[in-house]
Enzyme design. Structure first.
Site, PDB file in Angstrom:
ATOM      1  N   HIS A 362      10.655 141.225  65.766  1.00 15.24           N
ATOM      2  CA  HIS A 362      10.832 139.784  65.530  1.00 15.24           C
ATOM      3  C   HIS A 362      10.096 139.263  64.308  1.00 15.24           C
ATOM      4  O   HIS A 362      10.082 138.060  64.087  1.00 15.24           O
ATOM      5  CB  HIS A 362      10.371 138.966  66.727  1.00 15.24           C
ATOM      6  CG  HIS A 362      11.205 139.144  67.954  1.00 15.24           C
ATOM      7  ND1 HIS A 362      12.288 138.343  68.242  1.00 15.24           N
ATOM      8  CD2 HIS A 362      11.119 140.030  68.962  1.00 15.24           C
ATOM      9  CE1 HIS A 362      12.817 138.727  69.401  1.00 15.24           C
ATOM     10  NE2 HIS A 362      12.128 139.758  69.850  1.00 15.24           N
ATOM     11  N   LYS A 551       8.602 123.193  65.093  1.00 16.33           N
ATOM     12  CA  LYS A 551       8.381 124.636  65.202  1.00 16.33           C
ATOM     13  C   LYS A 551       6.879 124.865  65.148  1.00 16.33           C
ATOM     14  O   LYS A 551       6.127 123.936  64.852  1.00 16.33           O
ATOM     15  CB  LYS A 551       9.077 125.395  64.068  1.00 16.33           C
ATOM     16  CG  LYS A 551       8.819 124.781  62.680  1.00 16.33           C
ATOM     17  CD  LYS A 551       9.674 125.441  61.591  1.00 16.33           C
ATOM     18  CE  LYS A 551      11.081 124.903  61.510  1.00 16.33           C
ATOM     19  NZ  LYS A 551      12.102 125.910  61.760  1.00 16.33           N
ATOM     20  N   ARG A 552       6.423 126.099  65.426  1.00 18.10           N
ATOM     21  CA  ARG A 552       5.003 126.373  65.277  1.00 18.10           C
ATOM     22  C   ARG A 552       4.553 126.031  63.859  1.00 18.10           C
ATOM     23  O   ARG A 552       5.315 126.161  62.900  1.00 18.10           O
ATOM     24  CB  ARG A 552       4.727 127.857  65.573  1.00 18.10           C
ATOM     25  CG  ARG A 552       4.651 128.159  67.053  1.00 18.10           C
ATOM     26  CD  ARG A 552       3.509 127.430  67.756  1.00 18.10           C
ATOM     27  NE  ARG A 552       2.218 127.983  67.430  1.00 18.10           N
ATOM     28  CZ  ARG A 552       1.540 128.818  68.212  1.00 18.10           C
ATOM     29  NH1 ARG A 552       2.030 129.188  69.388  1.00 18.10           N
ATOM     30  NH2 ARG A 552       0.382 129.287  67.841  1.00 18.10           N
ATOM     31  N   LYS A 557       6.381 128.633  57.262  1.00 21.91           N
ATOM     32  CA  LYS A 557       7.446 127.703  57.664  1.00 21.91           C
ATOM     33  C   LYS A 557       7.458 126.453  56.774  1.00 21.91           C
ATOM     34  O   LYS A 557       8.392 125.673  56.796  1.00 21.91           O
ATOM     35  CB  LYS A 557       7.284 127.317  59.122  1.00 21.91           C
ATOM     36  CG  LYS A 557       7.467 128.518  60.076  1.00 21.91           C
ATOM     37  CD  LYS A 557       7.335 128.100  61.530  1.00 21.91           C
ATOM     38  CE  LYS A 557       7.346 129.255  62.518  1.00 21.91           C
ATOM     39  NZ  LYS A 557       8.704 129.749  62.827  1.00 21.91           N
ATOM     40  N   THR A 659      15.705 129.930  65.704  1.00 21.79           N
ATOM     41  CA  THR A 659      16.671 129.583  66.745  1.00 21.79           C
ATOM     42  C   THR A 659      16.781 128.063  66.842  1.00 21.79           C
ATOM     43  O   THR A 659      17.817 127.546  67.257  1.00 21.79           O
ATOM     44  CB  THR A 659      16.261 130.162  68.120  1.00 21.79           C
ATOM     45  OG1 THR A 659      14.866 129.944  68.301  1.00 21.79           O
ATOM     46  CG2 THR A 659      16.559 131.636  68.197  1.00 21.79           C
ATOM     47  N   LYS A 663      20.040 125.393  67.418  1.00 20.16           N
ATOM     48  CA  LYS A 663      20.080 124.279  68.371  1.00 20.16           C
ATOM     49  C   LYS A 663      20.381 122.966  67.653  1.00 20.16           C
ATOM     50  O   LYS A 663      21.177 122.147  68.132  1.00 20.16           O
ATOM     51  CB  LYS A 663      18.736 124.168  69.100  1.00 20.16           C
ATOM     52  CG  LYS A 663      18.419 125.366  69.977  1.00 20.16           C
ATOM     53  CD  LYS A 663      16.943 125.421  70.385  1.00 20.16           C
ATOM     54  CE  LYS A 663      16.604 126.816  70.924  1.00 20.16           C
ATOM     55  NZ  LYS A 663      15.163 127.084  71.026  1.00 20.16           N
TER      56      LYS A 663
HETATM   57  C1  26V Z   1       2.485 138.274  67.665  1.00 21.26           C
HETATM   58  C2  26V Z   1       1.378 138.161  68.435  1.00 21.26           C
HETATM   59  C3  26V Z   1       0.392 139.212  68.340  1.00 21.26           C
HETATM   60  C4  26V Z   1      -0.726 139.145  69.315  1.00 21.26           C
HETATM   61  C5  26V Z   1      -1.105 137.782  69.780  1.00 21.26           C
HETATM   62  C6  26V Z   1       0.025 136.882  70.129  1.00 21.26           C
HETATM   63  C7  26V Z   1       1.203 137.050  69.271  1.00 21.26           C
HETATM   64  C8  26V Z   1       2.170 136.110  69.301  1.00 21.26           C
HETATM   65  C9  26V Z   1       3.295 136.240  68.524  1.00 21.26           C
HETATM   66  C10 26V Z   1       3.449 137.326  67.710  1.00 21.26           C
HETATM   67  C11 26V Z   1       4.653 137.535  66.851  1.00 21.26           C
HETATM   68  C12 26V Z   1       5.646 136.557  67.128  1.00 21.26           C
HETATM   69  C13 26V Z   1       6.898 136.863  66.420  1.00 21.26           C
HETATM   70  C14 26V Z   1       7.879 135.778  66.627  1.00 21.26           C
HETATM   71  O1  26V Z   1       7.699 134.865  67.401  1.00 21.26           O
HETATM   72  N1  26V Z   1       8.955 135.871  65.904  1.00 21.26           N
HETATM   73  C15 26V Z   1       9.982 134.882  65.961  1.00 21.26           C
HETATM   74  O2  26V Z   1      11.010 135.382  66.807  1.00 21.26           O
HETATM   75  C16 26V Z   1      12.093 134.492  66.924  1.00 21.26           C
HETATM   76  C17 26V Z   1      13.052 135.077  67.919  1.00 21.26           C
HETATM   77  O3  26V Z   1      13.606 136.245  67.416  1.00 21.26           O
HETATM   78  C18 26V Z   1      12.732 134.265  65.565  1.00 21.26           C
HETATM   79  O4  26V Z   1      13.766 133.329  65.703  1.00 21.26           O
HETATM   80  C19 26V Z   1      11.691 133.752  64.575  1.00 21.26           C
HETATM   81  O5  26V Z   1      12.257 133.678  63.279  1.00 21.26           O
HETATM   82  C20 26V Z   1      10.504 134.673  64.553  1.00 21.26           C
HETATM   83  O6  26V Z   1       9.467 134.136  63.756  1.00 21.26           O
END
Ligand code: 26V
Length: 823
Positions: A362, A551-552, A557, A659, A663
């Site tokens: 992701h 978004k976050r 972003k 996503t 929406k």
């Molecule tokens: C990594 C970690 C590592 C450890 C601690 C907590 C944590 C939380 C999140 C992440 C990576 C998150 C990656 C993510 O959210 N990617 C998003 O995924 C969406 C669904 O596929 C996509 O639409 C977004 O573009 C993408 O940023």
């Protein structure tokens, strides 16, 4: 047993009378309250319990069918499930909205208020977690026998409040009021070992002697899809101690240390990680990942073996999807279970593992691709480290045999160079038969960047499955005015088959329909106007353009680019208030990771600029800026239907998919965006003339990263940009602390990693085009209708069909079958 199953029980709801009876029954006998003395929370609990009952028969029938027909099952392993509230969607899926509403009114309770009182289950951070929740909805809708497996965090994502413009975080204890959807399964419990050492027996068998064993306890939430015919399970694990108190210690009077192991066990499911930057949490994070992965694999193997005796047929009946690298330890854990518990050879175990697992990536951001130090990994999971070394050996042999010249160090799972560590992305890749990106561009970039070497070793393992969103929640349930209009105009097939929404395209040319489409949008905007007024005390006009970035908070972003444009516009309006301005409300929502200082400073900047702009009498309704605190699934459901413009302005190449972009377009917002993630495919489908694209492409960005980019020169060459940055940097918006935003301006001036300055001019140009376009009401509405009509492909149902066909080898019914009903 048999006599009991023969008893016919029915709680089926036919009309409002049934609902009333069931709610009162639940109030009395489950909640223990007399209707006269019940408060909102009691009504909410009773309603949830009554609705949950409606799922149970279908749930059991779904399970029975899967067993009887020996269907292949899908297991979706995810650290995050951002499910939000379930009540309204479940009621709608079951077609019970009218009787429930009527019953509650007759009982003197307010349906909408009860819906609002349900806690928003925020067991996720953002897109990845919400995608998992949309996928659960779609797998149920398509009748795929599936389980979601995750962690039952006691504290979900923190609650955000804004104090003096700064983000403050408070714990989110959503379970305090009870989670009425779930069933505790005290009998479903697994041992989870940690630490210790591996001893090889004289026969050469490796035996793991863990230092500690804790328990994983199951909690099940039924998940119904559209029309509620098939119900799947979201099984979340809670950490429990193997023994509550250490009696030896207790008897010695060491009361606190007697509880220590218990506390450690419960800590594993205490809190959701809000980011990937904290160092000190590494140990806990690794334990969380192993904890839920091991419990899930033990559980699914038990289920498989309860009706099959040949473990070598596992891949025929089981598909396991790893949602990002967080459950990547599954590769080694499945091997361990197959070898140590079920007696298979390493070779056979590895083959079965690979055929069963697949992995979704992701993000390409290197910092998010997990890597554990050998020291930490070996101390928590010594047996797994051995197994991974074995896999790595096999993998290196493949690499050495490959004709291509490869840097072997780069493809190893266990990195032996200075960094030293276990690369979890590599492990997931090597241990899976398919690896997918979440948009076409993202899958391409995976091949060109982080997984280039692995892709050349295992060609055709990488594929793209573009994300999708569930049309039930993200249109039918959250946007009643538009959903009603669509149903009246083209029928309701689109709810179970979103591509059918294309039928509304011709109506873009119909002035009367456009009028009604606008009226629906207006109604949603009025509702948001009231919410903005009541939550942040800002009055905005529903006639202004609602420009939304939700978004976050993250530098890539580029909320910063958006607020800089607002500053430029502010100055322009002040210079010439009488000009023909397009009134705009800029709406922001999003949380910053607590340790991410830059993201928090950007929130403060947005709020400081908002304070100046909103209180400036010269500006009036021409520009308003709103930061809505505590953005979550429920606020998204209210903001998205009201949006006119969708901001998707990430640095090209950095947003894997997005996503929210889907929406917002589905709900009739036009996109202003870069050619990044799924924006590229949205552009292809809605047509270049119905989207506002600007800025560097992913290729441009990659080239700049090689050749170097001089932001100073760009700033010096752009008067507007210079003015904006000077104002921000010199304290125009923070007179009480003029240097507050110095760090932001310095970053942009000397190390503009996210190319904000590079895209600034193009972004402003495109925004002015948006202004002009919005003034032409008829043409704007025509284009928004075409957006709604043409994004049907971005349904989570389509995405799940792609997974089912290309990755899981599972059959799905046709869209027609879904809409015609039947089991
Ligand atoms: C990594 C970690 C590592 C450890 C601690 C907590 C944590 C939380 C999140 C992440 C990576 C998150 C990656 C993510 O959210 N990617 C998003 O995924 C969406 C669904 O596929 C996509 O639409 C977004 O573009 C993408 O940023």
């Amino acid at each position: 047993m048999n006599a009991a199953t023969a008893v016919t029980l029915s709680r089926r709801i036919e009309d409002a009378e049934d609902v009333k009876r069931l709610i009162i029954e639940k109030l009395k006998y489950a909640v223990g309250k007399d209707p006269e003395h019940s408060v909102r929370q009691d009504w909410s609990a009773a309603l949830i319990l009554a609705v949950r009952d409606q799922l149970v028969d279908h749930w059991m029938a779904s399970t029975r069918r899967a067993y009887e027909q020996d269907q292949k099952r899908v297991y979706y392993l995810s650290m995050e499930f951002l499910i939000g509230r379930l009540l309204k969607d479940t009621i709608i899926n079951l077609g019970l909205e009218a009787p429930v509403r009527e019953a509650l009114t007759e009982l003197g309770a307010d349906y909408d208020e009860i819906l609002r009182s349900e806690p928003d289950a925020a067991l996720g951070n953002g897109g990845l977690g919400r995608l998992a929740a949309c996928f659960l909805d779609s797998m149920s809708t398509l009748g795929i026998p599936a389980h979601g497996y995750g962690i039952r965090y006691e504290n979900g994502l923190f609650r955000q409040s804004i104090h003096d413009g700064w983000q403050a975080e408070e714990p989110e204890d959503w379970l305090v009021t009870g989670h009425n959807w779930e069933f505790e399964r005290p009998e479903v419990i697994y041992n989870i070992p940690f630490g210790g050492e591996v001893i090889t027996t004289p026969e050469g068998k490796a035996v793991w002697h863990p230092a500690e064993v804790m328990l994983a306890a199951a909690y099940d939430t039924p998940i119904a899809g559209w029309r509620g015919r098939h119900v799947n399970t979201l099984r979340l694990w809670a950490g429990k101690p193997a023994k509550r108190v250490d009696l030896d210690r207790f008897n010695r009077g060491e009361y606190l240390s007697a509880m220590e192991a218990a506390v450690r066990a419960e800590t594993v499911s205490r809190i959701l990680y809000p980011d990937d930057t904290t160092e000190e949490g590494k140990n806990l994070r690794l334990r969380q990942e192993f904890f839920f992965t091991s419990a899930s694999l033990q559980d699914l193997l038990r289920r498989y073996l309860s009706s099959h005796d040949d473990i070598s047929k596992l891949p025929e009946k089981v598909a396991i999807q790893l949602n990002d690298t967080h459950p990547a330890i599954a590769v080694a854990e499945l091997m361990r279970l197959l070898v140590d518990t079920h007696g298979l050879s390493m070779e056979v175990a590895f083959q079965l593992t690979r055929e069963t697992l697949s992995y979704t990536n992701h993000t390409l951001m290197p910092e998010a691709l997990e890597r554990w130090s050998l020291q930490l990994f070996g101390s928590v999971l010594p047996r797994h480290l051995d197994i991974i070394r074995w896999i790595d050996e096999q993998h290196l042999r493949t690499a050495a045999a490959a004709k291509r010249t490869l840097d072997l160090e780069r493809v190893r799972i266990v990195d032996h160079t200075n960094g030293q560590g276990v690369r979890m992305g590599h492990l997931a890749f090597v241990g899976s038969h398919r690896v997918n990106g979440v948009s076409a561009l993202h899958a391409d970039l995976m091949k060109q960047t982080v997984f280039q070497d692995l892709d050349s070793l295992y060609p055709s393992r990488i594929l793209g499955v573009t994300n999708g969103v569930t049309p039930r929640r993200w249109l039918h349930s959250c946007n009643k005015p538009l959903s009603d209009l669509l149903i009246e105009t083209i029928g309701e097939d689109w709810i179970g088959d979103l591509e059918a929404i294309e039928a509304v395209a011709p109506y873009a040319e119909d002035a009367a329909f456009r009028e009604r489409f606008r009226a629906a949008k207006h109604e949603n905007k009025c509702r948001l106007v009231a919410e903005i007024q009541s939550r942040v005390g800002i009055h905005v006009s529903p006639d202004a353009m609602f420009d939304v970035q939700i978004k976050r908070m993250h530098e890539y972003k580029r909320q910063l680019l958006n607020i800089m444009e607002a500053v430029a516009q502010y100055f322009a309006i002040r210079n010439d208030p009488a000009a023909d301005w397009t009134p705009r409300v800029k709406i922001f929502g999003g949380k910053a990771a607590p340790g991410y200082e830059m993201a928090k400073l950007i929130i403060k900047l947005i709020n400081d600029v908002a304070r100046a702009v909103n209180s400036d009498p010269v500006i009036g309704d021409r520009l308003k800026i709103v930061f809505l605190p505590n953005y979550n699934v429920s606020t998204a459901e209210r903001i998205i239907p009201a949006a006119d413009l969708s901001e998707q302005i990430s640095t090209a190449g950095m947003e894997a998919s997005g996503t929210g972009n889907m929406k917002l377009a589905l709900n009739g917002a036009l996109t202003i965006g870069t050619l990044d993630g799924a924006n590229v495919e949205i552009c292809d489908r809605v047509g270049r003339e119905n989207i506002h694209i600007f800025g560097l492409t992913a290729e441009d960005v990659a080239n700049y990263r090689i050749s170097g980019y001089d932001s100073r020169a760009v700033i010096d060459g752009n008067e507007t940009l210079k003015t904006v940055l000077d104002a921000i940097g010199s304290g125009v918006f923070s007179p009480e602390d003029p240097n507050r935003f110095r760090a932001i301006v310095d970053r942009l001036s000397y190390d503009d990693y996210f190319f904000v300055t590079a895209d600034f001019a193009a972004y402003l140009d495109e925004q002015r085009k948006v202004d002009r376009a919005f003034m032409d009401k008829e043409d704007w509405t025509r284009r928004t209708i075409l957006n709604t009509a043409r994004v049907g492909w971005f349904s989570a149902d389509r995405a799940i069909r792609d997974y089912a066909r290309e990755i899981w080898n599972v059959e799905t019914p046709s869209a027609k079958e879904i809409n015609q009903g039947g089991e």
